[in-house]
Design a protein around this motif. Structure first.
Motif, PDB file in Angstrom:
ATOM      1  N   HIS A   1       0.646  -1.277   0.013  1.00 38.92           N
ATOM      2  CA  HIS A   1       0.229  -0.045   0.043  1.00 38.92           C
ATOM      3  C   HIS A   1       0.831   1.183   0.098  1.00 38.92           C
ATOM      4  CE1 HIS A   1      -3.532  -2.383   0.855  1.00 38.92           C
ATOM      5  NE2 HIS A   1      -2.874  -3.007   1.768  1.00 38.92           N
ATOM      6  N   PRO A   2       1.578   1.534  -1.239  1.00 36.14           N
ATOM      7  CA  PRO A   2       2.659   2.708  -1.080  1.00 36.14           C
ATOM      8  C   PRO A   2       1.674   3.854  -1.424  1.00 36.14           C
ATOM      9  CG  PRO A   2       2.405   1.841  -3.464  1.00 36.14           C
ATOM     10  CD  PRO A   2       1.575   0.749  -2.465  1.00 36.14           C
ATOM     11  N   LYS A   3       2.408   4.867  -1.217  1.00 35.62           N
ATOM     12  CA  LYS A   3       1.964   6.399  -1.253  1.00 35.62           C
ATOM     13  C   LYS A   3       1.567   6.537  -2.811  1.00 35.62           C
ATOM     14  CE  LYS A   3       4.536   8.337   2.797  1.00 35.62           C
ATOM     15  NZ  LYS A   3       5.377   9.404   3.053  1.00 35.62           N
ATOM     16  N   THR A   4       0.482   7.105  -2.934  1.00 36.58           N
ATOM     17  CA  THR A   4       0.082   7.332  -4.426  1.00 36.58           C
ATOM     18  C   THR A   4      -0.530   8.724  -4.704  1.00 36.58           C
ATOM     19  OG1 THR A   4      -1.841   6.072  -4.336  1.00 36.58           O
ATOM     20  CG2 THR A   4       0.149   4.762  -5.256  1.00 36.58           C
ATOM     21  N   ILE A   5      -0.828   9.087  -6.030  1.00 34.15           N
ATOM     22  CA  ILE A   5      -1.638  10.108  -6.433  1.00 34.15           C
ATOM     23  C   ILE A   5      -2.956   9.839  -6.865  1.00 34.15           C
ATOM     24  CG2 ILE A   5      -1.803  12.413  -7.423  1.00 34.15           C
ATOM     25  CD1 ILE A   5      -0.063  12.501  -5.392  1.00 34.15           C
TER      26      ILE A   5
END
Length: 308
Positions: free
Chosen positions: A64-68
């Motif tokens: 669950h990485p940081k995304t936009i």
């Protein structure tokens, strides 16, 4: 040069490799359910040094990485570590720093949490993982423990996020100071080292050795899970995954790049260098005269009060 690069690649792969053995998988699935839950939940995971707590946390972050999304940041899971000497604002400040948000030192803890709550909604934060939580319980008296407990409760209530606390077994003490927090963290899970006397756990340990052997540059790496090496690997690491990786990385780095081969002499040297500098002769699991006794006496690496 080629052999040196292979060795460097092997150490990276061993260090980063996540081994999804049954107990690890069950805890990760529990954290995944917390991410999906509409209601904030609490989970306390306790375990001794180097049993895989931080690896567990990072395995969730990797998925669950940081995304936009639609032009705004999405941060499903946020991870922080509590410093060795924490303050009452440690949690709130660490959360803001992890989000690259600068805050005034004049802000109170509750003001910081309120600000984080607004950011958490904007960034779609669902899960906060707080590692090294036992630092709150070390040398803290009742009033401070109560305030730390209230900090966690406020985080869940005002930010509406699920919280996973991770730390040494002493982390349990903070739940004793706040009945409401104890209710939120009724689920306390233990992650431990593999036990040799438990057949199922030792079989899992052998599976771990086989998985890591695939990453090693030794031509006979699969012998690691065989009758000669596997029990010695357990005594050398006390069944803790972190020590297994540390030992194997040392063995790769000190091996002959031109002729890499797993040997008792190599592992004996690696144990002394990576695990215990006094582990020589019959006190070294890879020495032919090893006594096959647990290395958990005072002054030995796996003494409960002196583990490192």
């Amino acid at each position: 040069m080629k052999n040196e690069l292979q060795g460097q690649q092997a150490t990276r792969e061993v260090s980063q490799y996540i081994i999804d053995y049954p107990a690890f998988h069950a805890l990760r699935e529990k954290m995944e359910r917390m991410l999906r839950s509409p209601d904030p939940r609490g989970l306390l995971i306790v375990g001794d040094t180097r049993v895989g707590k931080t690896t567990l946390a990072k395995s969730v972050l990797d998925v669950h990485p940081k995304t936009i999304i639609d032009g705004t940041p999405s941060v499903p899971a946020l991870y922080i570590e509590i410093p060795t000497i924490p303050t009452e604002k440690s949690i709130a400040r660490a959360l803001m720093l992890q989000l690259d948000v600068t805050t005034s030192r004049a802000l109170s803890e509750q003001e910081l949490i309120s600000r984080f709550a607004r950011i958490a909604e904007y960034c779609r934060i669902k899960l906060v993982i707080i590692d090294e939580f036992h630092h709150f319980t070390e040398s803290s008296q009742y009033p401070k423990l109560l305030r730390y407990a209230n900090s966690v409760k406020s985080l869940m209530n005002r930010a509406g996020v699920s919280v996973v606390l991770m730390g040494l077994p002493s982390s349990r003490a903070i739940l004793d100071k706040n009945q409401q927090l104890r209710g939120r963290f009724s689920s306390v899970q233990h992650i431990g080292a593999f036990a040799m006397e438990d057949t199922a756990q030792f079989n899992d340990f052998l599976d771990v050795l086989r998985a890591l052997a695939d990453k090693l540059p030794f031509e006979n790496a699969q012998e690691l899970a065989g009758e000669l090496y596997s029990p010695r690997m357990w005594y050398a690491t006390h069944g803790a995954l972190g020590y297994v990786k540390k030992l194997l990385i040392e063995a790769v780095e000190t091996s002959d790049a031109a002729n890499r081969k797993l040997s008792m002499a190599l592992m004996e040297k690696a144990f002394t260098a990576a695990i215990w500098h006094d582990g020589v002769g019959k006190l070294n699991p890879f020495n032919r005269n090893f006594s096959h006794n647990l290395l958990d006496e005072v002054g030995q690496p796996f003494c409960p009060d002196m583990a490192f």
